[in-house]
Motif scaffolding. Sequence first.
Motif, short mmCIF file in Angstrom:
data_model
loop_
_atom_site.label_atom_id
_atom_site.label_comp_id
_atom_site.label_asym_id
_atom_site.label_seq_id
_atom_site.Cartn_x
_atom_site.Cartn_y
_atom_site.Cartn_z
N GLN A 12 0.83 -1.20 0.00
CA GLN A 12 0.00 0.00 0.00
C GLN A 12 0.86 1.26 0.00
O GLN A 12 0.54 2.25 -0.68
CB GLN A 12 -0.93 -0.01 1.22
CG GLN A 12 -2.05 -1.04 1.15
CD GLN A 12 -2.81 -1.15 2.46
OE1 GLN A 12 -2.25 -0.91 3.54
NE2 GLN A 12 -4.08 -1.53 2.39
N LEU A 13 1.94 1.23 0.75
CA LEU A 13 2.84 2.38 0.78
C LEU A 13 3.41 2.66 -0.60
O LEU A 13 3.42 3.81 -1.06
CB LEU A 13 3.97 2.15 1.78
CG LEU A 13 5.07 3.22 1.78
CD1 LEU A 13 4.50 4.60 2.13
CD2 LEU A 13 6.20 2.84 2.73
N GLN A 14 3.86 1.62 -1.29
CA GLN A 14 4.43 1.83 -2.62
C GLN A 14 3.38 2.39 -3.59
O GLN A 14 3.67 3.26 -4.41
CB GLN A 14 5.00 0.51 -3.15
CG GLN A 14 6.21 0.03 -2.35
CD GLN A 14 6.73 -1.31 -2.85
OE1 GLN A 14 7.45 -1.37 -3.84
NE2 GLN A 14 6.37 -2.37 -2.15
N GLU A 15 2.14 1.91 -3.45
CA GLU A 15 1.07 2.43 -4.31
C GLU A 15 0.81 3.91 -4.00
O GLU A 15 0.61 4.73 -4.91
CB GLU A 15 -0.21 1.62 -4.08
CG GLU A 15 -0.13 0.18 -4.60
CD GLU A 15 -1.33 -0.65 -4.16
OE1 GLU A 15 -2.23 -0.09 -3.47
OE2 GLU A 15 -1.36 -1.86 -4.47
N GLN A 16 0.81 4.26 -2.71
CA GLN A 16 0.53 5.64 -2.33
C GLN A 16 1.68 6.57 -2.70
O GLN A 16 1.45 7.75 -3.01
CB GLN A 16 0.22 5.71 -0.83
CG GLN A 16 -1.09 5.03 -0.48
CD GLN A 16 -1.36 4.99 1.02
OE1 GLN A 16 -0.73 5.71 1.80
NE2 GLN A 16 -2.31 4.15 1.44
N ILE A 17 2.89 6.07 -2.69
CA ILE A 17 4.02 6.87 -3.18
C ILE A 17 3.90 7.08 -4.68
O ILE A 17 4.08 8.20 -5.19
CB ILE A 17 5.36 6.19 -2.81
CG1 ILE A 17 5.59 6.28 -1.29
CG2 ILE A 17 6.52 6.83 -3.57
CD1 ILE A 17 6.80 5.52 -0.80
N ALA A 18 3.56 6.03 -5.40
CA ALA A 18 3.43 6.13 -6.86
C ALA A 18 2.32 7.11 -7.26
O ALA A 18 2.43 7.83 -8.27
CB ALA A 18 3.15 4.76 -7.46
N SER A 19 1.25 7.18 -6.48
CA SER A 19 0.13 8.06 -6.80
C SER A 19 0.35 9.49 -6.31
O SER A 19 -0.46 10.38 -6.60
CB SER A 19 -1.15 7.52 -6.17
OG SER A 19 -1.11 7.62 -4.75
N GLY A 20 1.42 9.71 -5.56
CA GLY A 20 1.69 11.04 -5.03
C GLY A 20 1.02 11.33 -3.70
O GLY A 20 1.14 12.43 -3.16
N GLN A 21 0.30 10.35 -3.14
CA GLN A 21 -0.38 10.55 -1.86
C GLN A 21 0.62 10.68 -0.71
O GLN A 21 0.37 11.40 0.26
CB GLN A 21 -1.34 9.38 -1.59
CG GLN A 21 -2.17 9.52 -0.34
CD GLN A 21 -3.14 8.35 -0.16
OE1 GLN A 21 -3.42 7.60 -1.09
NE2 GLN A 21 -3.65 8.19 1.06
N VAL A 22 1.75 9.98 -0.83
CA VAL A 22 2.81 10.04 0.18
C VAL A 22 4.08 10.57 -0.47
O VAL A 22 4.48 10.10 -1.54
CB VAL A 22 3.08 8.64 0.79
CG1 VAL A 22 4.33 8.64 1.66
CG2 VAL A 22 1.87 8.16 1.59
N ASP A 23 4.70 11.56 0.17
CA ASP A 23 5.94 12.12 -0.37
C ASP A 23 7.11 12.06 0.63
O ASP A 23 8.24 12.36 0.28
CB ASP A 23 5.75 13.56 -0.84
CG ASP A 23 5.20 14.47 0.26
OD1 ASP A 23 5.65 14.39 1.41
OD2 ASP A 23 4.29 15.27 -0.06
N THR A 24 6.81 11.67 1.88
CA THR A 24 7.85 11.65 2.91
C THR A 24 7.70 10.41 3.77
O THR A 24 6.58 10.07 4.18
CB THR A 24 7.76 12.90 3.81
OG1 THR A 24 7.87 14.07 3.00
CG2 THR A 24 8.86 12.91 4.86
N VAL A 25 8.82 9.75 4.06
CA VAL A 25 8.82 8.60 4.97
C VAL A 25 9.76 8.92 6.13
O VAL A 25 10.94 9.22 5.92
CB VAL A 25 9.27 7.31 4.26
CG1 VAL A 25 9.27 6.14 5.24
CG2 VAL A 25 8.37 7.00 3.06
#
Length: 454
Positions: A12-25
Amino acid sequence: MSTAPSPLTLDQLQEQIASGQVDTVLVAATDMQGRLQGKRITARFFIDEVMDNGTEGCSYLLAADVEMNTIDGYALTSWERGYGDFMFVPDYSTLRHIPWHPGTVMVQCDLAFIDGSPMTVSPRQVLKAQLERLDALGFSPIGATELEFALYNTSYRDAMAGEYRNLEAASTYNIDYSLFGTGQVEGYLHRLRTEMDGAGLYTESAKGECNLGQLEVGFRYADILSTCDNHVVYKLGAKQIADQEGKSVTFMAKPNEREGSSCHIHLSLNDSEGKPAFPTGHGTEMSETMKHFVAGVVDTQFDFTYLYAPNINSYKRFADGSFAPTAVGWGWDNRTCAVRIVGHGPGLRFEQRVPGADANPYIACAALIAAGIHGLENKLELPEALAGNAYTQDVPHIPRRLHDAVAAFDSSAVARNAFGDEVVDHYAHAGRVEMAAFDAAVTDWEVKRGFERL
Protein backbone atom coordinates in the motif's frame (compact mmCIF):
# COMPACT_ATOMS: atom_id res chain seq x y z
CA MET A 1 6.26 -13.00 19.50
CA SER A 2 3.05 -11.79 17.90
CA THR A 3 2.49 -8.21 16.88
CA ALA A 4 -0.64 -6.31 16.00
CA PRO A 5 -1.39 -6.03 12.28
CA SER A 6 0.14 -2.98 10.65
CA PRO A 7 -2.30 -0.21 9.73
CA LEU A 8 -0.39 0.15 6.43
CA THR A 9 1.25 -2.53 4.29
CA LEU A 10 4.42 -2.09 2.27
CA ASP A 11 2.50 -2.71 -0.95
CA GLN A 12 0.00 0.00 0.00
CA LEU A 13 2.84 2.38 0.78
CA GLN A 14 4.43 1.83 -2.62
CA GLU A 15 1.07 2.43 -4.31
CA GLN A 16 0.53 5.64 -2.33
CA ILE A 17 4.02 6.87 -3.18
CA ALA A 18 3.43 6.13 -6.86
CA SER A 19 0.13 8.06 -6.80
CA GLY A 20 1.69 11.04 -5.03
CA GLN A 21 -0.38 10.55 -1.86
CA VAL A 22 2.81 10.04 0.18
CA ASP A 23 5.94 12.12 -0.37
CA THR A 24 7.85 11.65 2.91
CA VAL A 25 8.82 8.60 4.97
CA LEU A 26 10.02 9.06 8.55
CA VAL A 27 12.63 6.42 9.40
CA ALA A 28 12.68 6.35 13.20
CA ALA A 29 14.20 4.58 16.17
CA THR A 30 13.84 5.19 19.91
CA ASP A 31 16.79 6.56 21.88
CA MET A 32 17.65 5.93 25.54
CA GLN A 33 15.39 8.78 26.64
CA GLY A 34 12.38 7.21 24.89
CA ARG A 35 12.32 9.73 22.02
CA LEU A 36 11.92 8.93 18.34
CA GLN A 37 15.01 9.96 16.36
CA GLY A 38 15.74 9.50 12.68
CA LYS A 39 15.44 11.00 9.21
CA ARG A 40 12.80 12.45 6.91
CA ILE A 41 13.33 10.52 3.67
CA THR A 42 11.92 11.62 0.33
CA ALA A 43 9.53 8.99 -1.01
CA ARG A 44 11.47 8.37 -4.21
CA PHE A 45 14.75 7.84 -2.37
CA PHE A 46 13.00 5.59 0.14
CA ILE A 47 11.78 3.33 -2.69
CA ASP A 48 15.09 3.38 -4.55
CA GLU A 49 17.51 2.91 -1.65
CA VAL A 50 16.13 2.71 1.87
CA MET A 51 13.26 0.24 1.53
CA ASP A 52 15.52 -2.77 0.97
CA ASN A 53 18.75 -1.54 2.55
CA GLY A 54 17.84 0.65 5.53
CA THR A 55 19.79 3.82 6.23
CA GLU A 56 22.66 4.88 8.46
CA GLY A 57 22.85 7.08 11.54
CA CYS A 58 25.52 8.14 14.01
CA SER A 59 26.02 5.80 16.96
CA TYR A 60 26.07 8.75 19.36
CA LEU A 61 22.25 8.59 19.34
CA LEU A 62 22.59 5.81 21.94
CA ALA A 63 25.35 7.52 23.90
CA ALA A 64 24.02 11.03 24.45
CA ASP A 65 22.28 12.80 27.30
CA VAL A 66 18.89 14.55 27.24
CA GLU A 67 20.44 17.60 25.56
CA MET A 68 22.14 15.44 22.89
CA ASN A 69 25.63 16.09 24.25
CA THR A 70 28.30 13.53 23.36
CA ILE A 71 29.27 11.72 26.54
CA ASP A 72 32.47 9.84 27.37
CA GLY A 73 32.54 6.50 29.12
CA TYR A 74 30.32 4.33 26.93
CA ALA A 75 31.70 1.06 25.57
CA LEU A 76 29.44 1.36 22.53
CA THR A 77 30.91 4.50 21.04
CA SER A 78 33.25 7.38 21.84
CA TRP A 79 35.65 9.89 20.34
CA GLU A 80 38.32 7.19 20.56
CA ARG A 81 36.13 4.87 18.49
CA GLY A 82 35.29 7.63 16.06
CA TYR A 83 31.52 7.78 16.56
CA GLY A 84 30.84 5.53 13.61
CA ASP A 85 27.53 4.65 11.98
CA PHE A 86 24.88 2.12 12.77
CA MET A 87 22.00 0.92 10.62
CA PHE A 88 18.32 1.76 10.88
CA VAL A 89 16.67 -1.55 9.94
CA PRO A 90 12.96 -0.95 9.12
CA ASP A 91 10.32 -3.14 10.75
CA TYR A 92 7.50 -2.93 8.23
CA SER A 93 4.94 -4.21 10.72
CA THR A 94 5.12 -0.67 12.19
CA LEU A 95 4.26 1.26 9.00
CA ARG A 96 1.70 3.97 9.69
CA HIS A 97 0.41 7.30 8.40
CA ILE A 98 1.34 10.38 10.42
CA PRO A 99 -1.83 12.48 10.01
CA TRP A 100 -0.44 15.64 11.64
CA HIS A 101 2.05 15.94 8.74
CA PRO A 102 0.50 15.76 5.24
CA GLY A 103 1.80 13.08 2.88
CA THR A 104 3.88 11.50 5.63
CA VAL A 105 4.35 7.89 6.72
CA MET A 106 6.56 6.48 9.50
CA VAL A 107 8.39 3.18 9.84
CA GLN A 108 10.02 2.27 13.16
CA CYS A 109 13.36 0.52 13.11
CA ASP A 110 15.61 -1.81 14.99
CA LEU A 111 19.24 -0.74 15.20
CA ALA A 112 22.18 -2.82 14.05
CA PHE A 113 25.89 -2.50 13.50
CA ILE A 114 27.04 -2.09 9.91
CA ASP A 115 27.82 -5.83 9.75
CA GLY A 116 24.18 -6.58 10.59
CA SER A 117 24.67 -7.71 14.18
CA PRO A 118 22.02 -6.33 16.55
CA MET A 119 22.70 -3.34 18.78
CA THR A 120 21.70 -4.97 22.04
CA VAL A 121 21.57 -1.75 24.07
CA SER A 122 18.92 -0.21 21.78
CA PRO A 123 15.70 0.07 23.84
CA ARG A 124 13.58 -1.84 21.32
CA GLN A 125 16.12 -4.68 21.27
CA VAL A 126 16.34 -4.69 25.07
CA LEU A 127 12.60 -5.37 25.14
CA LYS A 128 12.70 -7.92 22.32
CA ALA A 129 15.38 -9.89 24.16
CA GLN A 130 13.09 -10.21 27.18
CA LEU A 131 10.15 -11.14 24.96
CA GLU A 132 12.23 -13.98 23.51
CA ARG A 133 13.04 -15.22 27.02
CA LEU A 134 9.36 -15.15 27.98
CA ASP A 135 8.34 -16.83 24.73
CA ALA A 136 10.70 -19.70 25.58
CA LEU A 137 8.65 -20.20 28.77
CA GLY A 138 5.45 -20.39 26.71
CA PHE A 139 3.99 -16.96 27.41
CA SER A 140 3.36 -13.70 25.57
CA PRO A 141 2.53 -10.39 27.30
CA ILE A 142 -0.24 -7.96 26.48
CA GLY A 143 -0.77 -4.59 28.06
CA ALA A 144 -1.21 -0.87 27.86
CA THR A 145 0.50 2.27 29.08
CA GLU A 146 -1.45 5.10 30.72
CA LEU A 147 0.51 8.23 29.89
CA GLU A 148 -0.31 11.57 31.52
CA PHE A 149 0.96 14.98 30.41
CA ALA A 150 0.47 18.67 31.16
CA LEU A 151 -0.89 20.99 28.44
CA TYR A 152 -0.03 24.69 28.33
CA ASN A 153 -1.40 27.52 26.20
CA THR A 154 2.16 28.85 26.05
CA SER A 155 4.07 27.78 22.93
CA TYR A 156 7.35 25.89 23.18
CA ARG A 157 9.28 28.88 21.86
CA ASP A 158 7.67 31.32 24.28
CA ALA A 159 8.17 28.86 27.13
CA MET A 160 11.89 28.63 26.37
CA ALA A 161 12.21 32.40 25.94
CA GLY A 162 10.63 32.83 29.38
CA GLU A 163 12.92 30.17 30.88
CA TYR A 164 9.83 27.99 31.50
CA ARG A 165 8.41 30.37 34.12
CA ASN A 166 4.85 31.70 34.30
CA LEU A 167 3.46 29.15 31.83
CA GLU A 168 -0.27 29.41 31.18
CA ALA A 169 -1.79 26.04 32.05
CA ALA A 170 -4.66 24.87 29.87
CA SER A 171 -6.90 24.60 32.94
CA THR A 172 -7.12 26.78 36.03
CA TYR A 173 -8.25 24.16 38.56
CA ASN A 174 -8.44 20.39 39.12
CA ILE A 175 -10.39 19.00 36.13
CA ASP A 176 -10.08 15.32 37.04
CA TYR A 177 -12.99 13.63 35.21
CA SER A 178 -14.52 17.06 34.47
CA LEU A 179 -16.38 17.12 31.14
CA PHE A 180 -16.60 20.90 31.33
CA GLY A 181 -12.86 21.18 31.94
CA THR A 182 -11.90 18.86 29.10
CA GLY A 183 -14.47 20.58 26.90
CA GLN A 184 -12.41 23.75 27.22
CA VAL A 185 -9.45 21.99 25.56
CA GLU A 186 -11.48 19.79 23.22
CA GLY A 187 -9.96 21.45 20.15
CA TYR A 188 -6.59 19.96 21.05
CA LEU A 189 -7.97 16.72 22.49
CA HIS A 190 -10.14 16.06 19.42
CA ARG A 191 -7.13 16.37 17.13
CA LEU A 192 -5.11 14.14 19.41
CA ARG A 193 -7.74 11.38 19.58
CA THR A 194 -8.66 11.32 15.89
CA GLU A 195 -5.15 11.73 14.53
CA MET A 196 -3.83 8.98 16.76
CA ASP A 197 -6.53 6.73 15.32
CA GLY A 198 -5.29 7.77 11.89
CA ALA A 199 -1.80 6.69 12.93
CA GLY A 200 -3.04 3.19 13.71
CA LEU A 201 -3.58 3.50 17.46
CA TYR A 202 -6.88 2.46 19.05
CA THR A 203 -7.92 5.50 21.08
CA GLU A 204 -10.31 4.74 23.94
CA SER A 205 -10.89 7.96 25.84
CA ALA A 206 -9.54 11.24 27.16
CA LYS A 207 -9.96 12.69 30.64
CA GLY A 208 -8.73 15.48 32.85
CA GLU A 209 -6.33 14.93 35.73
CA CYS A 210 -5.48 16.70 38.99
CA ASN A 211 -2.69 19.12 38.09
CA LEU A 212 -3.38 22.31 36.15
CA GLY A 213 -3.58 21.46 32.45
CA GLN A 214 -3.00 17.77 33.18
CA LEU A 215 -4.65 15.26 30.84
CA GLU A 216 -4.62 11.59 29.95
CA VAL A 217 -5.57 9.89 26.68
CA GLY A 218 -6.11 6.13 26.95
CA PHE A 219 -5.37 3.54 24.28
CA ARG A 220 -6.51 -0.06 23.94
CA TYR A 221 -4.17 -2.83 25.07
CA ALA A 222 -2.08 -4.76 22.53
CA ASP A 223 0.94 -7.03 22.53
CA ILE A 224 3.66 -5.28 24.50
CA LEU A 225 5.97 -4.52 21.58
CA SER A 226 3.15 -2.83 19.67
CA THR A 227 2.10 -0.98 22.82
CA CYS A 228 5.57 0.49 23.17
CA ASP A 229 5.81 1.31 19.45
CA ASN A 230 2.47 3.13 19.72
CA HIS A 231 3.49 4.86 22.95
CA VAL A 232 6.47 6.66 21.42
CA VAL A 233 4.46 7.64 18.32
CA TYR A 234 1.75 9.08 20.57
CA LYS A 235 4.29 11.00 22.63
CA LEU A 236 5.85 12.54 19.53
CA GLY A 237 2.44 13.33 18.03
CA ALA A 238 1.11 14.93 21.22
CA LYS A 239 4.03 17.35 21.21
CA GLN A 240 3.90 18.10 17.49
CA ILE A 241 0.13 18.69 17.45
CA ALA A 242 0.50 21.00 20.46
CA ASP A 243 3.28 22.87 18.66
CA GLN A 244 1.07 23.31 15.58
CA GLU A 245 -1.68 24.70 17.82
CA GLY A 246 0.65 27.24 19.46
CA LYS A 247 0.61 25.24 22.68
CA SER A 248 3.07 22.97 24.48
CA VAL A 249 2.93 19.76 26.46
CA THR A 250 5.42 18.27 28.86
CA PHE A 251 5.96 14.65 29.82
CA MET A 252 8.14 15.53 32.80
CA ALA A 253 7.31 13.33 35.78
CA LYS A 254 7.03 16.38 38.04
CA PRO A 255 6.76 19.69 36.15
CA ASN A 256 5.88 21.69 39.29
CA GLU A 257 5.08 21.28 42.98
CA ARG A 258 1.59 19.88 42.33
CA GLU A 259 0.72 16.32 41.25
CA GLY A 260 3.17 14.55 38.94
CA SER A 261 2.44 12.79 35.65
CA SER A 262 2.51 9.00 35.63
CA CYS A 263 2.86 6.22 33.11
CA HIS A 264 1.06 3.30 34.75
CA ILE A 265 1.71 0.04 32.90
CA HIS A 266 -0.98 -2.67 32.81
CA LEU A 267 0.25 -6.16 31.91
CA SER A 268 -1.02 -9.72 31.69
CA LEU A 269 0.06 -12.92 29.96
CA ASN A 270 -1.39 -15.28 27.38
CA ASP A 271 -0.21 -18.86 27.22
CA SER A 272 1.04 -20.66 24.11
CA GLU A 273 -2.57 -21.29 23.01
CA GLY A 274 -3.46 -17.60 23.32
CA LYS A 275 -5.52 -18.08 26.48
CA PRO A 276 -5.24 -15.76 29.51
CA ALA A 277 -2.69 -17.17 31.95
CA PHE A 278 -3.45 -14.97 34.97
CA PRO A 279 -7.03 -15.77 36.08
CA THR A 280 -8.23 -19.01 37.64
CA GLY A 281 -11.41 -20.25 39.31
CA HIS A 282 -14.19 -17.80 38.52
CA GLY A 283 -11.66 -15.34 37.15
CA THR A 284 -11.22 -13.38 40.37
CA GLU A 285 -8.37 -15.53 41.72
CA MET A 286 -4.75 -15.44 40.63
CA SER A 287 -3.25 -18.48 38.97
CA GLU A 288 0.09 -19.81 40.19
CA THR A 289 1.62 -18.27 37.06
CA MET A 290 0.32 -14.83 38.02
CA LYS A 291 1.41 -15.21 41.64
CA HIS A 292 4.97 -16.09 40.64
CA PHE A 293 5.11 -13.36 37.99
CA VAL A 294 3.85 -10.63 40.33
CA ALA A 295 6.13 -11.92 43.08
CA GLY A 296 9.05 -11.33 40.74
CA VAL A 297 7.89 -7.77 40.06
CA VAL A 298 7.65 -7.07 43.79
CA ASP A 299 10.96 -8.79 44.54
CA THR A 300 12.86 -6.66 41.98
CA GLN A 301 11.06 -3.38 42.71
CA PHE A 302 14.10 -1.81 44.39
CA ASP A 303 16.62 -3.18 41.85
CA PHE A 304 14.58 -2.09 38.82
CA THR A 305 13.21 1.28 39.96
CA TYR A 306 15.84 3.06 37.84
CA LEU A 307 14.38 1.44 34.71
CA TYR A 308 10.95 2.82 35.62
CA ALA A 309 12.22 6.21 36.83
CA PRO A 310 15.34 7.15 34.82
CA ASN A 311 15.77 10.86 35.58
CA ILE A 312 16.51 13.12 38.54
CA ASN A 313 13.07 14.66 38.18
CA SER A 314 11.40 11.23 38.29
CA TYR A 315 11.99 11.00 42.02
CA LYS A 316 10.29 14.31 42.84
CA ARG A 317 7.01 12.55 41.95
CA PHE A 318 7.25 9.98 44.76
CA ALA A 319 5.45 11.69 47.63
CA ASP A 320 3.15 10.25 50.28
CA GLY A 321 -0.53 10.78 49.56
CA SER A 322 0.13 11.80 45.95
CA PHE A 323 -1.16 8.71 44.08
CA ALA A 324 2.49 8.07 43.16
CA PRO A 325 3.62 4.99 45.11
CA THR A 326 6.37 4.84 47.69
CA ALA A 327 5.78 1.41 49.28
CA VAL A 328 7.22 -1.79 47.86
CA GLY A 329 4.34 -4.22 47.74
CA TRP A 330 1.08 -5.09 46.05
CA GLY A 331 -2.59 -4.81 46.83
CA TRP A 332 -6.03 -5.64 45.47
CA ASP A 333 -7.29 -2.54 43.62
CA ASN A 334 -5.18 -0.42 45.97
CA ARG A 335 -3.72 2.74 44.40
CA THR A 336 -1.42 3.35 47.37
CA CYS A 337 0.74 0.33 46.39
CA ALA A 338 3.49 0.13 43.79
CA VAL A 339 1.74 -2.89 42.22
CA ARG A 340 -2.05 -2.93 41.96
CA ILE A 341 -4.05 -6.04 41.02
CA VAL A 342 -7.13 -5.06 39.06
CA GLY A 343 -9.77 -6.57 36.76
CA HIS A 344 -11.36 -9.99 36.63
CA GLY A 345 -11.76 -12.90 34.24
CA PRO A 346 -9.68 -12.47 31.07
CA GLY A 347 -9.03 -8.86 32.17
CA LEU A 348 -7.28 -9.82 35.42
CA ARG A 349 -3.93 -8.03 35.36
CA PHE A 350 -1.46 -6.05 37.40
CA GLU A 351 -0.67 -2.36 37.16
CA GLN A 352 2.88 -1.15 37.82
CA ARG A 353 2.39 2.36 39.23
CA VAL A 354 6.01 3.44 39.68
CA PRO A 355 6.85 4.73 36.16
CA GLY A 356 6.37 8.41 35.44
CA ALA A 357 5.53 10.03 32.12
CA ASP A 358 9.26 10.35 31.43
CA ALA A 359 9.82 6.57 31.40
CA ASN A 360 11.15 4.87 28.29
CA PRO A 361 8.32 2.37 27.62
CA TYR A 362 10.58 -0.27 26.05
CA ILE A 363 12.96 -0.25 29.02
CA ALA A 364 10.18 -0.13 31.62
CA CYS A 365 8.30 -3.02 29.99
CA ALA A 366 11.54 -4.98 29.57
CA ALA A 367 12.09 -4.56 33.31
CA LEU A 368 8.58 -5.84 34.10
CA ILE A 369 9.04 -8.90 31.92
CA ALA A 370 12.52 -9.63 33.29
CA ALA A 371 11.09 -9.29 36.81
CA GLY A 372 8.24 -11.66 35.98
CA ILE A 373 10.61 -14.22 34.47
CA HIS A 374 12.68 -14.02 37.66
CA GLY A 375 9.53 -14.89 39.61
CA LEU A 376 8.48 -17.69 37.25
CA GLU A 377 11.89 -19.35 37.03
CA ASN A 378 12.43 -19.28 40.79
CA LYS A 379 8.78 -19.99 41.68
CA LEU A 380 8.82 -17.02 44.05
CA GLU A 381 6.08 -16.89 46.64
CA LEU A 382 3.87 -13.82 46.55
CA PRO A 383 4.01 -11.90 49.85
CA GLU A 384 0.87 -10.88 51.67
CA ALA A 385 -1.18 -8.14 50.05
CA LEU A 386 -0.99 -4.68 51.55
CA ALA A 387 -4.39 -3.53 52.78
CA GLY A 388 -5.33 0.03 53.61
CA ASN A 389 -2.99 2.99 53.26
CA ALA A 390 0.40 1.67 52.16
CA TYR A 391 1.95 5.13 52.56
CA THR A 392 1.73 4.85 56.34
CA GLN A 393 2.77 1.21 56.74
CA ASP A 394 6.12 -0.08 57.96
CA VAL A 395 7.21 -1.67 54.68
CA PRO A 396 10.25 -1.16 52.44
CA HIS A 397 10.16 1.89 50.21
CA ILE A 398 11.30 2.32 46.64
CA PRO A 399 14.51 4.37 46.22
CA ARG A 400 13.82 8.05 46.79
CA ARG A 401 16.84 9.32 44.80
CA LEU A 402 18.24 8.49 41.39
CA HIS A 403 21.64 7.92 43.01
CA ASP A 404 20.27 5.03 45.09
CA ALA A 405 18.27 3.56 42.21
CA VAL A 406 21.24 3.50 39.83
CA ALA A 407 23.45 1.89 42.47
CA ALA A 408 20.82 -0.79 43.13
CA PHE A 409 20.45 -1.55 39.40
CA ASP A 410 24.20 -1.57 38.75
CA SER A 411 24.86 -4.03 41.59
CA SER A 412 21.83 -6.25 40.93
CA ALA A 413 22.63 -9.88 40.13
CA VAL A 414 19.06 -10.30 38.85
CA ALA A 415 19.53 -7.39 36.41
CA ARG A 416 22.85 -8.71 35.12
CA ASN A 417 21.44 -12.20 34.70
CA ALA A 418 18.40 -10.88 32.83
CA PHE A 419 19.88 -8.14 30.67
CA GLY A 420 23.59 -8.98 30.49
CA ASP A 421 26.55 -6.87 31.54
CA GLU A 422 26.58 -4.82 28.34
CA VAL A 423 23.05 -3.48 28.83
CA VAL A 424 23.41 -2.95 32.59
CA ASP A 425 26.73 -1.13 32.20
CA HIS A 426 25.38 1.06 29.39
CA TYR A 427 22.26 2.21 31.23
CA ALA A 428 23.96 2.53 34.61
CA HIS A 429 26.46 4.87 32.96
CA ALA A 430 23.57 6.91 31.54
CA GLY A 431 22.23 7.27 35.07
CA ARG A 432 25.58 8.43 36.40
CA VAL A 433 25.77 11.01 33.60
CA GLU A 434 22.34 12.36 34.62
CA MET A 435 23.42 12.54 38.26
CA ALA A 436 26.67 14.33 37.45
CA ALA A 437 24.85 16.92 35.33
CA PHE A 438 22.41 17.66 38.14
CA ASP A 439 25.04 17.72 40.88
CA ALA A 440 27.00 20.32 38.88
CA ALA A 441 23.99 22.61 38.36
CA VAL A 442 23.16 25.61 40.53
CA THR A 443 19.37 25.69 40.76
CA ASP A 444 16.98 28.62 41.05
CA TRP A 445 15.98 27.24 44.45
CA GLU A 446 19.54 27.57 45.76
CA VAL A 447 19.94 31.12 44.49
CA LYS A 448 16.55 32.31 45.80
CA ARG A 449 17.14 30.64 49.17
CA GLY A 450 20.72 31.74 49.77
CA PHE A 451 21.65 34.80 47.66
CA GLU A 452 20.80 37.32 50.36
CA ARG A 453 20.29 35.21 53.43
CA LEU A 454 23.58 33.34 53.55
